[in-house]
Motif scaffolding. Structure first.
Motif, PDB file in Angstrom:
ATOM      1  N   VAL A 336      -4.117 -15.520  38.911  1.00 24.31           N
ATOM      2  CA  VAL A 336      -3.781 -16.496  37.874  1.00 24.31           C
ATOM      3  C   VAL A 336      -2.844 -15.866  36.844  1.00 24.31           C
ATOM      4  O   VAL A 336      -1.827 -16.466  36.452  1.00 24.31           O
ATOM      5  CB  VAL A 336      -5.055 -17.036  37.193  1.00 24.31           C
ATOM      6  N   ALA A 337      -3.146 -14.660  36.401  1.00 25.66           N
ATOM      7  CA  ALA A 337      -2.305 -13.984  35.424  1.00 25.66           C
ATOM      8  C   ALA A 337      -0.885 -13.784  35.955  1.00 25.66           C
ATOM      9  O   ALA A 337       0.101 -13.974  35.229  1.00 25.66           O
ATOM     10  CB  ALA A 337      -2.925 -12.645  35.041  1.00 25.66           C
ATOM     11  N   ASP A 338      -0.777 -13.408  37.218  1.00 23.60           N
ATOM     12  CA  ASP A 338       0.541 -13.210  37.833  1.00 23.60           C
ATOM     13  C   ASP A 338       1.326 -14.518  37.892  1.00 23.60           C
ATOM     14  O   ASP A 338       2.520 -14.548  37.544  1.00 23.60           O
ATOM     15  CB  ASP A 338       0.360 -12.643  39.245  1.00 23.60           C
ATOM     16  N   ALA A 339       0.665 -15.607  38.309  1.00 23.86           N
ATOM     17  CA  ALA A 339       1.346 -16.897  38.411  1.00 23.86           C
ATOM     18  C   ALA A 339       1.822 -17.381  37.042  1.00 23.86           C
ATOM     19  O   ALA A 339       2.946 -17.886  36.899  1.00 23.86           O
ATOM     20  CB  ALA A 339       0.418 -17.930  39.057  1.00 23.86           C
ATOM     21  N   VAL A 340       0.982 -17.221  36.032  1.00 26.59           N
ATOM     22  CA  VAL A 340       1.346 -17.651  34.678  1.00 26.59           C
ATOM     23  C   VAL A 340       2.507 -16.817  34.150  1.00 26.59           C
ATOM     24  O   VAL A 340       3.452 -17.343  33.529  1.00 26.59           O
ATOM     25  CB  VAL A 340       0.123 -17.564  33.738  1.00 26.59           C
ATOM     26  N   ALA A 341       2.481 -15.526  34.405  1.00 27.34           N
ATOM     27  CA  ALA A 341       3.571 -14.655  33.956  1.00 27.34           C
ATOM     28  C   ALA A 341       4.897 -15.037  34.600  1.00 27.34           C
ATOM     29  O   ALA A 341       5.966 -14.789  34.021  1.00 27.34           O
ATOM     30  CB  ALA A 341       3.228 -13.203  34.276  1.00 27.34           C
ATOM     31  N   LYS A 342       4.818 -15.647  35.785  1.00 30.95           N
ATOM     32  CA  LYS A 342       6.031 -16.035  36.497  1.00 30.95           C
ATOM     33  C   LYS A 342       6.414 -17.497  36.270  1.00 30.95           C
ATOM     34  O   LYS A 342       7.303 -18.013  36.959  1.00 30.95           O
ATOM     35  CB  LYS A 342       5.856 -15.747  37.991  1.00 30.95           C
ATOM     36  N   GLY A 343       5.700 -18.171  35.340  1.00 32.43           N
ATOM     37  CA  GLY A 343       6.125 -19.504  34.950  1.00 32.43           C
ATOM     38  C   GLY A 343       5.174 -20.643  35.244  1.00 32.43           C
ATOM     39  O   GLY A 343       5.449 -21.782  34.875  1.00 32.43           O
ATOM     40  N   ALA A 344       4.050 -20.379  35.880  1.00 36.00           N
ATOM     41  CA  ALA A 344       3.094 -21.453  36.161  1.00 36.00           C
ATOM     42  C   ALA A 344       2.404 -21.904  34.880  1.00 36.00           C
ATOM     43  O   ALA A 344       2.275 -21.136  33.918  1.00 36.00           O
ATOM     44  CB  ALA A 344       2.057 -20.983  37.177  1.00 36.00           C
ATOM     45  N   GLU A 370       7.463 -19.789  44.021  1.00 34.06           N
ATOM     46  CA  GLU A 370       7.311 -19.194  45.347  1.00 34.06           C
ATOM     47  C   GLU A 370       7.057 -17.689  45.274  1.00 34.06           C
ATOM     48  O   GLU A 370       6.509 -17.106  46.200  1.00 34.06           O
ATOM     49  CB  GLU A 370       8.564 -19.453  46.191  1.00 34.06           C
ATOM     50  N   THR A 371       7.440 -17.072  44.152  1.00 39.32           N
ATOM     51  CA  THR A 371       7.264 -15.623  44.015  1.00 39.32           C
ATOM     52  C   THR A 371       5.857 -15.229  43.577  1.00 39.32           C
ATOM     53  O   THR A 371       5.527 -14.040  43.568  1.00 39.32           O
ATOM     54  CB  THR A 371       8.265 -15.071  42.984  1.00 39.32           C
ATOM     55  N   ALA A 372       5.022 -16.203  43.231  1.00 36.24           N
ATOM     56  CA  ALA A 372       3.661 -15.894  42.782  1.00 36.24           C
ATOM     57  C   ALA A 372       2.857 -15.277  43.921  1.00 36.24           C
ATOM     58  O   ALA A 372       2.952 -15.695  45.076  1.00 36.24           O
ATOM     59  CB  ALA A 372       2.972 -17.152  42.272  1.00 36.24           C
TER      60      ALA A 372
END
Length: 474
Positions: A336-344, A370-372
């Protein structure tokens, strides 16, 4: 807990080495369980070999009646098994009851299949010889089961193996061995001969399993778990050229076309995502929604996810229990943290609650790129990662762009169009307008690196049999 020792040759065996099983809702120790070593594995193989000789010689109907009795006994004790599942796995009571019911059904299904290992007799067109084909028990089977379905993944392997006439040694996951151990007295009562089914919980899984896979009496290895572990087992199985049945990882896409019924799609996605808290290889992992209906879909899914009650699954009012351990919870939080950092965007959830317990709230992420990392790997938790699309060919390409091919889900009110999309998806199973595909009567399995072989259906029993052809003239 009453049954915490090794189960070998119809008897309970204590060991000097033991390990703790933890309740994931409270982090308290549930039980201390015996840990098997190489000598225990040899004893189990000896017992299974001796018992199989008599069992394989029984008529298919005789084996069928024992399996039928096992279904009757387990069905009468669903509450008991559901309680154990919740204690050691964490899933909510209703989810645990669903698993127990599903697990019991494998005994009934393979009781019916035991009498249907049909062969054939035909006339060879060129030689004039008779071709006689029959199916025989393959030999001893080593069964390795995961923690996410401690009852169902065991019965899905035990039932077809016994129906085929094989003896088995089961290595349950160390996180959840209690359910499988509790099943053994029931199988005794059903009439399973002592020694035919043996259970070896162990903290020395790698060495134990590798030893058994190099014993010449073992002819089948059946494993459910990660693709990484599956690759290692296949390498070991190659030394003895064993029959492998591998149910491995998944990265399931959900494709919601613009003509889908929103309520059906949301309900199906909820089931595909939240069954077993998302801790399933069949769980919805990448949710592709057509842009035209994405706002409504996201709103409705968020409402449903946010309304779920989180807590100790032994409370009947709870919808979502804890994840199985701290590592699993932390991995979900990292996704979740990774996805949010990438714009989610977080629509609901997304915050780890204070302990005790390995809880993570139902979470909806929109605009997931797509990069998440969660798009590339199994989330294995209660996180719905939503992406959008506009072009059907493009979403099919994106859905297929993974090394996995276990299951996909499609939602559309145009049946012809939906079937065309299903056929273009490179997956062993597809749920069409429904979020549940698992059924004892259907062949469960995937393509690509999601595994080899099938469990359930008629194919499930054949995984534990060898085809013999006799050429004769009369």
């Amino acid at each position: 807990m009453d049954f915490t020792d090794l189960y070998i040759d119809g008897a309970w065996h204590k060991t000097a080495e033991r390990f703790d099983v933890i309740n994931p809702a409270t982090e308290a120790v549930l039980a201390s369980v015996a840990s098997a070593d190489i000598a225990d594995a040899d004893a189990a193989l000896d017992a299974a070999e001796a018992a199989m000789a008599e069992w394989a010689a029984r008529t298919p109907r005789a084996r069928s009646e024992v399996l039928r009795r096992a279904w009757e006994l387990m069905t009468a004790r669903l509450d008991e098994f559901a309680h154990i599942i919740t204690l050691e796995n964490g899933k909510a009571r209703a989810d645990a009851m669903g698993e127990a019911t599903y697990a019991a059904e494998f005994f009934r299904w393979f009781a019916e299949e035991a009498v249907r290992a049909d062969g054939m007799i035909t006339h060879a067109p060129a030689s004039g010889a008779r071709i006689v084909v029959q199916h025989k028990p393959a030999g001893l089977a080593v069964l390795i089961t995961p923690w996410n379905y401690p009852a169902a993944m065991g019965t899905r392997k035990i039932a077809p193996a016994l129906a085929a006439g094989c003896g088995v040694i089961i290595k349950p996951a160390s996180e959840t061995p209690l359910t499988m151990l509790a099943l053994m007295p029931l199988l005794e009562e059903a009439g399973v001969p002592k020694g035919l089914v043996n259970v070896l919980p162990s903290r020395r899984t790698g060495a134990l399993v590798d030893h058994m896979l190099h014993d010449p009496r073992v002819r089948v290895v059946s494993f459910t778990g990660s693709t990484g572990v599956g690759r290692k087992l296949l390498k070991s199985a190659a030394d003895q050229v064993l029959k492998p049945a591998m149910e491995l990882g998944g990265n399931a896409p959900v494709v919601v076309l613009e003509d889908a019924d929103i309520e059906t799609a949301v309900a199906g996605t909820m089931l595909a995502k939240m069954r077993n808290l998302g801790e399933a290889c069949t769980a919805a992992n990448r949710i592709y929604v057509h842009e035209a209906i994405a706002p409504d879909f996201i709103r409705r899914l968020t409402e449903e996810m946010a309304a779920l009650n989180v807590g100790d699954g032994t409370d009947p009012s709870i919808d979502v229990g804890p994840l199985v351990n701290a590592d699993t919870r932390d991995k979900v939080a990292a996704f979740v943290a990774d996805a949010v950092a990438k714009g989610a965007r977080v629509e609901c959830g997304g915050v780890v609650p204070e302990g005790p317990g390995f809880f993570y709230p139902p979470t909806v992420l929109s605009g997931v790129p797509e990069t998440a990392e969660c798009v590339q790997d199994e989330i294995f938790g209660p996180v719905a990662a939503i992406q959008t699309f506009t072009d059907q060919d493009d979403v099919i390409r994106r859905a297929n762009n993974t090394e996995y091919g276990l299951v996909a889900y499609v939602f559309s009110e145009d049946f012809k169009r939906a079937l065309q999309v299903c056929e273009r998806l490179d997956y062993g199973m597809v749920g069409l307008n429904r979020g549940l595909v698992s059924d004892p009567a259907a062949p469960f399995g995937g393509t690509k690196q999601s595994g080899l072989g099938r469990e359930g259906g008629h194919e499930g029993m054949l995984e534990f049999m060898e085809t013999q052809y006799i050429s004769a003239s009369w």
